[in-house]
Design an enzyme around this catalytic site. Sequence first.
Site, mmCIF file in Angstrom:
data_model
loop_
_atom_site.group_PDB
_atom_site.id
_atom_site.type_symbol
_atom_site.label_atom_id
_atom_site.label_comp_id
_atom_site.label_asym_id
_atom_site.label_seq_id
_atom_site.Cartn_x
_atom_site.Cartn_y
_atom_site.Cartn_z
ATOM 1 N N TYR A 299 0.352 3.904 1.918
ATOM 2 C CA TYR A 299 0.547 4.388 3.118
ATOM 3 C C TYR A 299 1.715 3.646 3.969
ATOM 4 O O TYR A 299 2.255 4.000 4.840
ATOM 5 C CB TYR A 299 -0.826 4.276 3.928
ATOM 6 C CG TYR A 299 -1.118 2.850 4.314
ATOM 7 C CD1 TYR A 299 -0.601 2.055 5.055
ATOM 8 C CD2 TYR A 299 -2.385 2.521 3.508
ATOM 9 C CE1 TYR A 299 -1.169 0.711 5.381
ATOM 10 C CE2 TYR A 299 -2.877 1.145 3.784
ATOM 11 C CZ TYR A 299 -2.394 0.285 4.525
ATOM 12 O OH TYR A 299 -2.766 -0.949 4.734
ATOM 13 N N GLU A 300 2.059 2.543 3.332
ATOM 14 C CA GLU A 300 3.370 1.742 3.942
ATOM 15 C C GLU A 300 4.733 2.578 3.558
ATOM 16 O O GLU A 300 5.576 2.298 4.190
ATOM 17 C CB GLU A 300 3.385 0.364 3.621
ATOM 18 C CG GLU A 300 2.149 -0.562 4.111
ATOM 19 C CD GLU A 300 2.392 -1.961 3.552
ATOM 20 O OE1 GLU A 300 3.052 -2.589 4.010
ATOM 21 O OE2 GLU A 300 1.617 -2.219 2.689
ATOM 22 N N HIS B 125 -9.183 -0.832 12.662
ATOM 23 C CA HIS B 125 -9.011 -1.997 11.878
ATOM 24 C C HIS B 125 -9.302 -3.323 12.372
ATOM 25 O O HIS B 125 -9.586 -4.026 11.494
ATOM 26 C CB HIS B 125 -7.243 -1.980 11.892
ATOM 27 C CG HIS B 125 -6.557 -3.112 10.894
ATOM 28 N ND1 HIS B 125 -6.747 -3.021 9.774
ATOM 29 C CD2 HIS B 125 -5.602 -3.993 11.131
ATOM 30 C CE1 HIS B 125 -6.090 -4.002 9.050
ATOM 31 N NE2 HIS B 125 -5.462 -4.524 9.904
ATOM 32 N N ASN C 93 -17.355 -1.937 6.771
ATOM 33 C CA ASN C 93 -17.959 -0.983 7.661
ATOM 34 C C ASN C 93 -18.557 0.225 7.098
ATOM 35 O O ASN C 93 -18.249 0.408 5.745
ATOM 36 C CB ASN C 93 -16.624 -0.286 8.380
ATOM 37 C CG ASN C 93 -15.771 0.232 7.581
ATOM 38 O OD1 ASN C 93 -14.878 -0.352 6.910
ATOM 39 N ND2 ASN C 93 -15.899 1.589 7.451
ATOM 40 N N HIS D 241 0.810 -1.222 -0.040
ATOM 41 C CA HIS D 241 0.069 0.055 -0.165
ATOM 42 C C HIS D 241 0.914 1.215 0.113
ATOM 43 O O HIS D 241 2.000 1.355 0.377
ATOM 44 C CB HIS D 241 -0.976 -0.061 1.347
ATOM 45 C CG HIS D 241 -1.590 -1.107 1.372
ATOM 46 N ND1 HIS D 241 -1.231 -2.474 2.068
ATOM 47 C CD2 HIS D 241 -3.102 -1.341 1.201
ATOM 48 C CE1 HIS D 241 -2.329 -3.151 1.753
ATOM 49 N NE2 HIS D 241 -3.240 -2.908 1.335
ATOM 50 N N ALA E 181 -10.706 -4.541 0.932
ATOM 51 C CA ALA E 181 -11.915 -4.137 2.069
ATOM 52 C C ALA E 181 -11.978 -2.593 1.731
ATOM 53 O O ALA E 181 -11.346 -1.824 1.457
ATOM 54 C CB ALA E 181 -11.304 -4.581 3.400
ATOM 55 N N MET F 25 -8.067 1.821 0.237
ATOM 56 C CA MET F 25 -6.631 2.406 0.274
ATOM 57 C C MET F 25 -5.943 1.346 -0.792
ATOM 58 O O MET F 25 -4.712 1.480 -0.515
ATOM 59 C CB MET F 25 -6.045 2.426 1.439
ATOM 60 C CG MET F 25 -6.816 2.921 2.590
ATOM 61 S SD MET F 25 -6.307 2.956 4.167
ATOM 62 C CE MET F 25 -7.463 3.627 5.239
ATOM 63 N N SER F 26 -6.552 0.569 -1.786
ATOM 64 C CA SER F 26 -5.749 0.045 -2.458
ATOM 65 C C SER F 26 -6.390 -0.181 -3.956
ATOM 66 O O SER F 26 -7.125 0.667 -4.194
ATOM 67 C CB SER F 26 -5.598 -1.476 -1.936
ATOM 68 O OG SER F 26 -6.826 -1.942 -1.936
HETATM 69 N N1 HPA Z 1 -12.103 3.843 4.501
HETATM 70 C C1 HPA Z 1 -10.779 3.571 3.957
HETATM 71 N N2 HPA Z 1 -10.600 2.366 3.860
HETATM 72 C C2 HPA Z 1 -11.239 1.099 4.042
HETATM 73 C C3 HPA Z 1 -12.280 1.415 4.913
HETATM 74 C C4 HPA Z 1 -12.867 2.733 5.180
HETATM 75 O O1 HPA Z 1 -13.924 3.167 5.675
HETATM 76 N N3 HPA Z 1 -12.995 0.457 5.469
HETATM 77 C C5 HPA Z 1 -11.725 -0.600 5.002
HETATM 78 N N4 HPA Z 1 -10.847 -0.130 4.054
#
Ligand code: HPA
Length: 284
Positions: free
Chosen positions: A93-94, A255, A243, A91, A121, A219-220
């Site tokens: 962000y890493e 997370h 979520n 990612h 996700a 984020m991917s």
């Molecule tokens: N935002 C960004 N990335 C994510 C989220 C989120 O709510 N849930 C899982 N990955």
Amino acid sequence: MQIDINAFKEARDFIVSNTAIKDLSPHTAVVLGSGLSHFADNLKNSSYAKVIPFKNIPHFSSSTVEGHSGELIVGKLTNSHPIIAMSGRLHFYEGYNAKTITNPIRVLSLLGIKNLILTNAAGAIGDNYEPGQLMAIKDHINLSGINPLIGPNNPELGPRFVDMSHAYEPRFIEYALKAAEQEKITMHQGVYISVTGPSYETPAEIRMFKSMGADAVGMSTVLETIVARHMGIKVLGISCLTNKAAGLSTNTITHEEVMENNAKVAMRFSSVLEKIVAQIYAEK
Ligand code: HPA
């Protein structure tokens, strides 16, 4: 600086000599987002399976994120369909740059991959989008602020300017919807917006994303799609909604919650993926 194809070739040769790829000739690969270890385990139990940790592959980097172990698995899914699975990904962000993140996709192409399934996700934004449901990505918005194709282009890999008007293969979306119906899991079709993370969004950002037409945020995936399309690989993207996005429920986002909700649907998501791969293999 020109993209170094020789590095990709070294990685390819290493993978070819350590797996049964020559005999299997897989044309489809799957990138497994967090929580899809069940799918990876099924593949690992197939008769031809070979597992290579990313850290052993020349020019590959390992992910630092919990739930993204970082292995390349070659095998026959349900003992019939040869595929390459990447369990774990890198990612932005890493701290990796956009090219490092997408180098594995370059190597998949050199290994003969023509179809790529990207899973992730994501936070649910769309009306009636709920945690535990899936979304087939019909389009994306790249809000990560970067593009992995920036820099000199190597025409051996693909064109300078890449059409993104059909980034996600409509036929594959049909397969995904059919598979989800069979598995009795809701599959939406929507727009994925990518951000860098690692902080989750603010409610104001989510309101903005919604007004921009986004249905899920993550984020991917988007950088990988761009590089795959650069090389003419057909892409299917599937988000596991883990979520409600920020501000759309009273919960805070953690997370742990993301991983927990991912785990709840992992079995059915894995079955959906297996059914999609079967439909892709039935094409020829
Ligand atoms: N935002 C960004 N990335 C994510 C989220 C989120 O709510 N849930 C899982 N990955």
